[in-house]
Write an enzyme that holds these catalytic residues in place. Structure first.
Site, PDB file in Angstrom:
ATOM      1  N   GLY A 196      13.418  13.955 -36.840  1.00  0.00           N
ATOM      2  CA  GLY A 196      13.242  12.993 -35.750  1.00  0.00           C
ATOM      3  C   GLY A 196      13.652  11.602 -36.180  1.00  0.00           C
ATOM      4  O   GLY A 196      14.321  11.441 -37.208  1.00  0.00           O
ATOM      5  N   ASN A 197      13.284  10.621 -35.395  1.00  0.00           N
ATOM      6  CA  ASN A 197      13.560   9.236 -35.780  1.00  0.00           C
ATOM      7  C   ASN A 197      12.436   8.332 -35.309  1.00  0.00           C
ATOM      8  O   ASN A 197      11.472   8.791 -34.700  1.00  0.00           O
ATOM      9  CB  ASN A 197      14.929   8.782 -35.245  1.00  0.00           C
ATOM     10  CG  ASN A 197      14.994   8.867 -33.733  1.00  0.00           C
ATOM     11  OD1 ASN A 197      14.257   8.191 -33.036  1.00  0.00           O
ATOM     12  ND2 ASN A 197      15.874   9.737 -33.213  1.00  0.00           N
TER      13      ASN A 197
END
Ligand code: C5P
Length: 418
Positions: free
Chosen positions: A222-223
């Protein structure tokens, strides 16, 4: 009644603009507070739902009872009450426009600093609608660099200014510092409310947040995107009359009122939702930080630590923005495509170059390039340093709140859709 100097046609338009609108009238302590009573009366007669909040100093000039009588609504004067809700939050919620009249030098300074030590300033910190200020003070105070700097900062944040006028001030003095006449303030509020509906009837798709690409049932790639920028744009577009679909990756934000939220997890899910919504959208705004790569495959069962570090091969995710940009049949003819570019680039010139490059590579109509990686811009921050690029050039928005950036972006979009 308000706008007496204008044509009957304009008076009718002003009444249409104000009809049923929740107008927060914030009264601070100056002699011009008596004119705020006339303003409250005009706005009420024109159909506005006028809610007044006063400072303690304002009550030395005019009684709260006068405003309550004129507007038919209770007046907020206290931050702390025994009510089971916060009066300033209740007041601010769902407001269409807020006007500070009179706005004393002290009121402007408190707004600039973001103080919230009374019901008046706490309300102004809570509102998310357009704010208009009508300053009123002695000429010396108006001329002081501190007041000038405060106003410049407030205007940078999108606060609108009406007046002050030149003329007689308190104690028989003359100079600049008289509050604008109530009719003029009514006219400004009406045009703010009219302009605020410039996406009326338009279908707007906004994507927000990051995507999560699963490795196994509990782990993902993810980020750091919080989704705040996309949520703020969705709220602004809905406030201005747009019919908004917000396609959001996992987030911890309250959905904006009046917005349809579609929750997605992965880039593939986001693509499906976007392509479905884009077909009849007037504008697609891709503020999401979509993962660029995903694991080739993910395990249905949690990977065991004892099995040692897994080999995770990655493949690109579908580039949704580029697909929409290169396939006109996926979109409504004449619609606008807006992309974002998150760059670890502080120099506005370089940011502009990257935005222009991305405009071309993605086939978008607008690219908002914003800096990420510093404390005051990008993921998780309440502010953004950004430029907006189009075929007509690049506008440097500077370092502004995400609210102000959303407003600037929606201004640009509404202008182009016209
Ligand atoms: O390619 P890059 O990630 O730099 O571009 C960012 C823009 O492209 C954003 O508007 C983002 O929402 C969009 N994007 C997308 N699909 C991807 C990656 C990015 O729509 N797979």
């Amino acid at each position: 009644m308000g706008s007496e100097g204008s044509s009957p046609d304009r008076q009718a338009q002003v009444a249409v603009a104000l009809q049923g609108k929740k107008v927060i009238l914030c009264v601070s302590g100056g002699i011009a507070a008596y004119k705020a009573v006339y303003l409250a009366r005009s706005l009420t007669l024109l159909g506005g739902d006028v809610r007044v909040v006063m400072t303690e100093a304002a009550q030395r000039f005019v009684g709260a009872q006068t405003f309550a009588g004129v507007t038919g609504n209770p007046v907020v004067t206290e931050l702390f009450t025994d009510a089971p809700f916060a009066p300033h939050v209740e007041l601010a919620r769902g407001a269409d426009v807020a006007v500070v009249a009179p706005a004393t030098a002290n009121a402007l300074a408190k707004m600039t600093a973001g103080l919230a030590d009374d019901a008046f300033s706490a309300t102004l910190l809570s509102v998310r609608c357009p704010v208009v200020v009508a300053p009123a003070m002695h000429a010396e105070m108006w001329d002081h660099p501190a007041t000038g700097a405060n106003l410049a900062e407030l205007e940078r944040r999108g606060v609108m200014l009406v007046g002050p006028d030149a003329g007689s001030l308190m104690s028989g003095d003359e100079g600049v510092g008289r509050m604008a006449e109530p009719d003029e303030i009514v006219a400004v509020l009406a045009s703010v409310l009219e302009q605020a509906r410039d996406l009326e009837g338009r279908r707007v798709v906004v994507t927000a947040g990051g995507t999560q690409e699963p490795i196994d049932p509990v782990r993902f790639i993810g980020n750091r995107s919080s989704g705040l920028m996309g949520f703020t744009i969705a709220r602004e577009a809905a406030r201005r009359g747009g019919k908004v679909t917000l396609i959001a990756g996992p987030h911890n934000l309250a959905p904006p009122g009046g917005v349809d939220v579609v929750s997605v997890g992965t880039a593939d899910e986001m693509r499906e939702a976007v392509l479905q919504a884009a077909a009849d959208a007037d504008v697609v705004i891709k503020a999401a930080a979509v993962a660029d790569f995903k694991p080739v495959q993910h395990s249905d069962r949690k990977l065991k630590k004892a099995a040692g570090p897994p080999d995770i091969s990655l493949v690109p995710t579908p580039d949704i923005l580029a697909e929409l940009g290169s396939t006109p049949s996926l979109r409504k003819p004449g619609s606008l495509l807006v992309g974002f570019a998150a760059e670890t680039e502080q120099d506005p010139r370089r940011l502009s170059e990257l935005a222009v490059e991305k405009l071309r590579s993605k086939g978008a109509d607008l690219i908002v390039a914003n800096e990420v990686g510093s404390n005051d811009s990008g993921f998780g921050s309440r502010t953004n340093r950004a430029v907006i690029a189009s075929s007509e050039g690049v506008a440097d928005i500077g370092l502004v709140t995400k609210d102000a950036l959303a407003a600037a972006l929606v201004d640009t979009i509404a202008e182009r859709l016209r």
